[in-house]
Design a protein around this motif. Sequence first.
Motif, short mmCIF file in Angstrom:
data_model
loop_
_atom_site.label_atom_id
_atom_site.label_comp_id
_atom_site.label_asym_id
_atom_site.label_seq_id
_atom_site.Cartn_x
_atom_site.Cartn_y
_atom_site.Cartn_z
N LYS A 101 0.86 -1.18 0.00
CA LYS A 101 0.00 0.00 0.00
C LYS A 101 0.89 1.24 0.00
O LYS A 101 1.75 1.38 0.87
N ILE A 102 0.70 2.09 -0.99
CA ILE A 102 1.42 3.36 -1.05
C ILE A 102 0.38 4.46 -0.88
O ILE A 102 -0.59 4.53 -1.63
N SER A 103 0.59 5.31 0.11
CA SER A 103 -0.41 6.33 0.45
C SER A 103 0.28 7.54 1.08
O SER A 103 1.50 7.60 1.13
N ASN A 104 -0.51 8.45 1.58
CA ASN A 104 -0.01 9.66 2.27
C ASN A 104 1.04 10.39 1.43
O ASN A 104 2.13 10.69 1.90
N ILE A 105 0.67 10.69 0.20
CA ILE A 105 1.61 11.33 -0.73
C ILE A 105 1.63 12.83 -0.44
O ILE A 105 0.59 13.49 -0.45
N GLN A 106 2.82 13.34 -0.17
CA GLN A 106 3.02 14.73 0.23
C GLN A 106 3.99 15.38 -0.75
O GLN A 106 5.04 14.81 -1.05
N LEU A 107 3.66 16.56 -1.25
CA LEU A 107 4.51 17.29 -2.18
C LEU A 107 5.22 18.42 -1.45
O LEU A 107 4.58 19.19 -0.74
N ASN A 108 6.53 18.53 -1.63
CA ASN A 108 7.33 19.59 -1.03
C ASN A 108 8.14 20.26 -2.13
O ASN A 108 8.93 19.61 -2.81
N TYR A 109 7.94 21.58 -2.30
CA TYR A 109 8.65 22.31 -3.34
C TYR A 109 8.70 23.79 -2.98
O TYR A 109 8.10 24.22 -1.99
N GLN A 110 9.44 24.56 -3.79
CA GLN A 110 9.53 25.99 -3.58
C GLN A 110 8.93 26.71 -4.78
O GLN A 110 9.09 26.27 -5.92
N VAL A 111 8.28 27.82 -4.50
CA VAL A 111 7.67 28.64 -5.54
C VAL A 111 8.29 30.03 -5.47
O VAL A 111 8.41 30.61 -4.39
N VAL A 112 8.67 30.55 -6.62
CA VAL A 112 9.18 31.91 -6.71
C VAL A 112 8.06 32.76 -7.30
O VAL A 112 7.63 32.52 -8.44
N ILE A 113 7.58 33.72 -6.55
CA ILE A 113 6.50 34.60 -7.00
C ILE A 113 7.04 35.68 -7.94
O ILE A 113 6.56 35.86 -9.04
N THR A 114 8.05 36.41 -7.47
CA THR A 114 8.72 37.42 -8.29
C THR A 114 10.22 37.31 -8.04
O THR A 114 10.66 36.68 -7.08
N GLN A 115 11.00 37.97 -8.89
CA GLN A 115 12.46 37.93 -8.73
C GLN A 115 12.92 38.64 -7.47
O GLN A 115 13.98 38.36 -6.95
N ASN A 116 12.11 39.55 -6.97
CA ASN A 116 12.51 40.36 -5.80
C ASN A 116 12.11 39.73 -4.47
O ASN A 116 12.41 40.30 -3.43
N THR A 117 11.42 38.60 -4.50
CA THR A 117 11.00 37.97 -3.24
C THR A 117 11.68 36.61 -3.11
O THR A 117 11.96 35.94 -4.12
N PRO A 118 11.96 36.24 -1.88
CA PRO A 118 12.60 34.92 -1.70
C PRO A 118 11.60 33.80 -2.04
O PRO A 118 10.38 33.99 -1.99
N PRO A 119 12.13 32.62 -2.38
CA PRO A 119 11.24 31.48 -2.68
C PRO A 119 10.39 31.12 -1.47
O PRO A 119 10.82 31.26 -0.32
N ARG A 120 9.19 30.66 -1.75
CA ARG A 120 8.27 30.26 -0.69
C ARG A 120 8.21 28.74 -0.65
O ARG A 120 8.00 28.10 -1.68
N ASP A 121 8.42 28.15 0.52
CA ASP A 121 8.32 26.70 0.69
C ASP A 121 6.86 26.28 0.70
O ASP A 121 6.04 26.90 1.38
#
Length: 193
Positions: free
Chosen positions: A126-146
Amino acid sequence: MKNTILITNKIKLFTCWLVVNLGGIVHSLAQDKYYGIMPVSEEKVVYEEVVLVDSSSQVNLRKKAKIWFIDSYKSSKDVISLDEDDEIIGKGFFKTIMQGGFMNSYPVDVQHTISVQFKDGRYRYKISNIQLNYQVVITQNTPPRDVSVPLEKWVNGSQKNVEKRFLIKLDEQIKLIIDSLKTGMKKTEKKDW
């Protein structure tokens, strides 16, 4: 009196029909959320199967699964969270890439729980509880958001093309894990070394 019994029976029959059909509609809607790509159980993505293995004891199947965990993950000690006679549960992860819109791509760590249960002549994964972890960059002037989100919450229909492409890729990678497990569980022991 007969009319009352007849009406009561019709109400019971209609109620049964309604429950069966509503259950099918709910299952269909859950499946549609994942575009028919991933298996769904109780509104969660779950890959599971009982695999029959001729003449293999529970002890032998457990041993094969343990070897598979050791061979498949860099540190099986960090992965395995439960190691019992009839079940091994691990928390694994793999890396993939999510293609966003406008040629954006994000590396994604995909965490998941994998359990393998054993009985004489069969095992169930059984494979379950799938969790995605990544970073998103909104603009070049803001740090990436986890971002850390369960797959079930990530799929919301707001970017259907992105979701479909990513779910197809994710499904393929999970099926590779399953194929690897099945191959490991088929291996025969070398008695003469």
